[in-house]
Design a protein around this motif. Structure first.
Motif, mmCIF file in Angstrom:
data_model
loop_
_atom_site.group_PDB
_atom_site.id
_atom_site.type_symbol
_atom_site.label_atom_id
_atom_site.label_comp_id
_atom_site.label_asym_id
_atom_site.label_seq_id
_atom_site.Cartn_x
_atom_site.Cartn_y
_atom_site.Cartn_z
ATOM 1 N N LEU A 38 -1.788 -79.552 -13.768
ATOM 2 C CA LEU A 38 -0.445 -79.057 -14.244
ATOM 3 C C LEU A 38 -0.526 -78.866 -15.734
ATOM 4 C CD1 LEU A 38 2.958 -81.275 -13.802
ATOM 5 C CD2 LEU A 38 1.613 -81.342 -15.978
ATOM 6 N N ASN A 39 -0.014 -77.965 -16.308
ATOM 7 C CA ASN A 39 0.046 -78.221 -17.616
ATOM 8 C C ASN A 39 1.581 -77.733 -18.191
ATOM 9 O OD1 ASN A 39 -1.413 -75.378 -17.154
ATOM 10 N ND2 ASN A 39 -0.979 -74.960 -19.243
ATOM 11 N N ASP A 40 1.963 -76.661 -18.976
ATOM 12 C CA ASP A 40 3.319 -76.643 -19.526
ATOM 13 C C ASP A 40 4.281 -76.627 -18.759
ATOM 14 O OD1 ASP A 40 1.169 -75.682 -21.282
ATOM 15 O OD2 ASP A 40 2.290 -73.666 -21.538
ATOM 16 N N PRO A 41 5.628 -77.286 -19.287
ATOM 17 C CA PRO A 41 6.773 -77.188 -18.616
ATOM 18 C C PRO A 41 7.296 -75.874 -18.849
ATOM 19 C CG PRO A 41 7.262 -78.261 -20.732
ATOM 20 C CD PRO A 41 5.685 -78.083 -20.387
ATOM 21 N N TYR A 55 6.529 -75.563 -13.864
ATOM 22 C CA TYR A 55 5.338 -75.995 -14.548
ATOM 23 C C TYR A 55 4.242 -75.212 -14.165
ATOM 24 C CZ TYR A 55 4.495 -78.649 -10.128
ATOM 25 O OH TYR A 55 4.365 -78.969 -8.908
ATOM 26 N N GLN A 56 3.136 -75.232 -15.185
ATOM 27 C CA GLN A 56 2.031 -74.240 -14.973
ATOM 28 C C GLN A 56 1.314 -75.321 -14.075
ATOM 29 O OE1 GLN A 56 0.627 -71.406 -17.561
ATOM 30 N NE2 GLN A 56 2.736 -71.233 -16.250
ATOM 31 N N TYR A 57 0.675 -74.550 -12.812
ATOM 32 C CA TYR A 57 0.156 -75.483 -11.735
ATOM 33 C C TYR A 57 -1.125 -74.765 -11.107
ATOM 34 C CZ TYR A 57 0.589 -77.859 -6.883
ATOM 35 O OH TYR A 57 0.120 -78.388 -6.101
ATOM 36 N N PHE A 63 -8.240 -77.881 -12.799
ATOM 37 C CA PHE A 63 -8.832 -77.232 -13.657
ATOM 38 C C PHE A 63 -7.948 -75.894 -13.920
ATOM 39 C CE2 PHE A 63 -10.772 -76.319 -9.724
ATOM 40 C CZ PHE A 63 -10.849 -74.858 -9.963
ATOM 41 N N HIS A 64 -7.796 -75.663 -15.166
ATOM 42 C CA HIS A 64 -6.975 -74.397 -15.531
ATOM 43 C C HIS A 64 -7.442 -73.035 -15.086
ATOM 44 C CE1 HIS A 64 -4.734 -71.451 -18.221
ATOM 45 N NE2 HIS A 64 -3.811 -72.582 -17.795
ATOM 46 N N HIS A 65 -6.857 -72.478 -13.952
ATOM 47 C CA HIS A 65 -7.420 -71.254 -13.552
ATOM 48 C C HIS A 65 -6.384 -70.717 -12.364
ATOM 49 C CE1 HIS A 65 -10.270 -68.258 -12.328
ATOM 50 N NE2 HIS A 65 -10.237 -68.249 -10.847
ATOM 51 N N TYR A 157 -1.151 -63.380 -27.588
ATOM 52 C CA TYR A 157 0.350 -62.853 -27.574
ATOM 53 C C TYR A 157 0.834 -63.268 -26.159
ATOM 54 C CZ TYR A 157 3.930 -59.144 -26.929
ATOM 55 O OH TYR A 157 4.723 -58.399 -26.726
ATOM 56 N N ARG A 158 1.718 -64.353 -26.199
ATOM 57 C CA ARG A 158 2.032 -64.873 -24.863
ATOM 58 C C ARG A 158 3.326 -65.865 -25.062
ATOM 59 N NH1 ARG A 158 -3.297 -66.905 -24.768
ATOM 60 N NH2 ARG A 158 -3.441 -68.829 -25.955
ATOM 61 N N ASP A 159 4.116 -66.220 -24.214
ATOM 62 C CA ASP A 159 5.237 -67.482 -24.134
ATOM 63 C C ASP A 159 6.297 -66.727 -24.918
ATOM 64 O OD1 ASP A 159 2.872 -68.563 -23.184
ATOM 65 O OD2 ASP A 159 2.435 -69.817 -25.065
ATOM 66 N N HIS A 160 7.452 -67.251 -24.303
ATOM 67 C CA HIS A 160 8.723 -66.671 -24.513
ATOM 68 C C HIS A 160 9.634 -67.661 -24.733
ATOM 69 C CE1 HIS A 160 6.701 -63.246 -22.532
ATOM 70 N NE2 HIS A 160 5.921 -64.180 -21.976
ATOM 71 N N TRP A 221 0.788 -69.258 -32.503
ATOM 72 C CA TRP A 221 1.871 -70.067 -32.083
ATOM 73 C C TRP A 221 2.257 -70.044 -30.703
ATOM 74 C CZ3 TRP A 221 5.765 -69.065 -36.420
ATOM 75 C CH2 TRP A 221 5.180 -69.605 -37.692
ATOM 76 N N GLU A 222 1.825 -71.070 -29.619
ATOM 77 C CA GLU A 222 2.181 -70.970 -28.404
ATOM 78 C C GLU A 222 3.538 -71.563 -28.090
ATOM 79 O OE1 GLU A 222 -1.703 -71.100 -26.037
ATOM 80 O OE2 GLU A 222 -1.625 -73.190 -26.572
ATOM 81 N N CYS A 223 4.120 -70.989 -27.146
ATOM 82 C CA CYS A 223 5.394 -71.644 -26.527
ATOM 83 C C CYS A 223 6.360 -71.867 -27.609
ATOM 84 C CB CYS A 223 5.033 -73.072 -25.841
ATOM 85 S SG CYS A 223 3.889 -72.809 -24.288
HETATM 86 N N1 DQQ Z 1 -0.559 -72.580 -21.650
HETATM 87 C C1 DQQ Z 1 0.121 -71.400 -20.927
HETATM 88 C C2 DQQ Z 1 0.137 -70.557 -22.080
HETATM 89 C C3 DQQ Z 1 0.341 -71.233 -23.092
HETATM 90 C C4 DQQ Z 1 -0.479 -72.112 -23.026
HETATM 91 C C5 DQQ Z 1 -1.103 -70.953 -19.955
HETATM 92 C C6 DQQ Z 1 0.016 -73.648 -23.787
HETATM 93 O O1 DQQ Z 1 1.164 -69.539 -21.587
HETATM 94 O O2 DQQ Z 1 0.226 -70.492 -24.499
HETATM 95 O O3 DQQ Z 1 -1.015 -72.171 -18.872
HETATM 96 O O4 DQQ Z 1 -0.518 -74.822 -23.168
#
Ligand code: DQQ
Length: 513
Positions: A38-41, A55-57, A63-65, A157-160, A221-223
């Motif tokens: 799990l990562n970001d809300p 959430y990022q799952y 692991f992040h993949h 470049y990502r997140d909104h 800058w993320e998120c």
């Molecule tokens: N996690 C996401 C990205 C973000 C980062 C990928 C922040 O979109 O920038 O899982 O933890």
């Protein structure tokens, strides 16, 4: 954030849940994924009265993949019902992952704006939901922005962050301008599908400060999360003086650094920053926060409490990542944000212990609290004399071999300045875990401090006069003692209330609900 292909031996999928559930370090009243990573809300919101937490799952392992969007709902922000995965990668612009994003209400149609990852880059994508928010369809126009702004050398470049001003949608996409600093690019649309690039909302200056500083703004800058403090809305004229808050997670070359926020004013197409602040003194342990205004007008924020143990240890454990407890953000008199856990959490409290006034003197015998446990909610009211310091140990063994120490100290002059510090040097006998010192300033008018501490096995959230410090700890000996001592000067313990916190999940949870 990188998305490495992991060469670590993975745990068979059918063993992940049982491994995760057997881990004594896994929190029991924080939201965690059924197992895996799990990562970001994402998409945090209240829709028709129900709270939604996406959430990022990665259900394939810790692991992040190939990231998917996990989904859970709640009626009280305390207990959560797992819902089917909302988004998963498919051939096309999100073939390598559905990265972070938000939920917006498009005239009644729930719509997710997220970063689709393909060919090792992320681009904005959209998915529309069924009225119950359980089934999602990606729109054929994806990616709805086909490339980052032309002619700008970007770091990522990502997140909104997406909001509405009258008939117009506005969107920020997090980024960084190489050689300058982090930024958020501003776009405009009438239908969420066709976007016009306006320009950078504001560009940070990465040459300011030392990259090692806890308030260095990073190269990307993320998120990004922009909101008007209080209940006002972005772009509206209001004379209550409430600032516009620009939250971002400072990132640098694959390293997730820490969440920060600017207070300032968003007007027209730009943001004029006034002051920069640290959002949480735990730094990367409260990363990628996202907030929303609930039906009661509260600004509620969640953050990702990432791990402080090795990649191999996470994979072995079968799970990784904790969602912070939801916290309410309010504006303090000095123009900074203050936070407190949502009061709904109090329904998990059981076994109340109360202690009245005591005086602790530096070098004296530590007070025996009779409080013990690894799922605790502690509330203390304290008065610190100038030059005094309190050391409160949690998750400690009887002999103190392992203990996690929360320290509050007041400057020697008679002023209101003090420091909150988390000392993890004796938190764990495991030499491989993160024990970096975490600290930050806390206003202490007349030496008074209201201290709230939530301990949930490896997750610790501390609020000292509303200033948060969130971190992870990995005790190996199962210690549950709570100790209290003044290490200098005189500390008046006006009251201490302690509760055991109940579990929020019953029974086994399926990996794919
Ligand atoms: N996690 C996401 C990205 C973000 C980062 C990928 C922040 O979109 O920038 O899982 O933890």
């Amino acid at each position: 954030m990188t998305d490495p292909i992991h060469h670590l031996a993975t745990v068979p999928r059918d063993e992940l849940v049982s491994r995760a559930e057997a881990d004594p370090l896994r929190p029991r009243f924080h939201f965690v994924s059924p197992a895996g990573w799990l990562n970001d809300p994402n998409g945090v919101s209240q829709w028709d009265g129900t709270y939604h937490l996406f959430y990022q799952y990665n259900p394939e392992g810790a692991f992040h993949h190939s990231i998917q969007w996990g989904h859970a709902t709640s009626t009280d922000l305390v207990t959560w019902t797992d819902q089917p995965v909302a988004l998963s990668p498919s051939a096309g612009p999100d073939a390598e992952g559905c990265w972070s994003g938000v939920l917006v209400n498009d005239d009644g149609t729930p719509t997710l704006v997220y970063s689709g990852r393909a060919n090792e880059q992320e681009l904005p994508c959209l998915a529309v939901g069924s009225p119950d928010l359980l089934t999602w369809s990606k729109v054929p126009e994806n990616p709805v922005i086909t490339a980052p702004p032309a002619g700008v050398d970007i770091t990522a470049y990502r997140d909104h962050c997406v909001w509405r001003e009258g008939a117009t949608w506005r969107q920020l996409v997090g980024s960084g301008v190489r050689g300058r600093g982090g930024t958020a690019f501003l776009y405009e649309s009438t239908d969420l599908r066709s976007w016009t690039y306006i320009g950078p909302l504001f560009i940070g200056d990465a040459s300011q400060g030392d990259p090692a500083d806890t308030d260095w703004t990073g190269t990307m800058w993320e998120c990004v999360d922009l909101f008007r403090a209080g209940e006002g809305s972005l772009g509206s004229d209001s004379d209550d003086g409430a600032p516009d808050v620009l939250v971002f997670s400072a990132w640098d070359d694959g390293e997730t650094r820490h969440p920060l926020y600017w207070t300032g004013r968003y007007a027209g197409d730009t943001y004029t920053p006034k002051e920069l602040h640290r959002l949480d003194y735990g730094g990367r342990f409260f990363y990628a926060p996202q907030s929303f205004l609930d039906d009661g007008g509260r600004r509620i924020m969640f953050g990702w409490m990432q791990e402080g143990r090795s990649d191999a240890a996470m994979v072995e454990a079968g799970w990784s990542g904790v969602m912070s407890l939801p916290r309410v953000a309010t504006l303090a008199e000095d123009g900074t944000l203050e936070f407190s856990p949502v009061p709904e959490l109090e329904k998990l409290r059981t076994g109340h212990l109360h202690f009245g006034g005591r005086v602790l003197v530096g070098g004296g015998t530590p007070a025996v609290t009779r409080v013990s446990g690894n799922q605790l909610d502690l509330e203390l009211d304290l008065q610190l004399a100038p030059g005094s310091a309190l050391r409160l140990g949690v998750l400690g063994t009887a002999d103190g071999t392992e203990t996690t120490v929360i320290e509050l100290s007041r400057e020697t002059d008679d002023g209101p300045a003090g420091t909150l510090r988390l000392d993890r040097t004796r938190s764990s006998l495991d030499p491989a875990v993160d024990t970096e010192d975490k600290s930050g300033p806390v206003p202490m008018p007349e030496g008074r401090v209201h201290l709230r501490i939530l301990v949930d096995r490896s997750a610790v959230e501390i609020f000292a006069n509303g200033k948060p410090l969130t971190a992870r700890v990995y005790p190996t000996l199962g210690g549950q003692h709570v100790s209290l001592a003044a290490s200098a000067g005189t500390v008046r313990l006006l009251s201490l209330d302690a509760w055991t916190m109940q579990d929020i999940f019953e029974g086994s949870r399926p990996l794919f609900p």
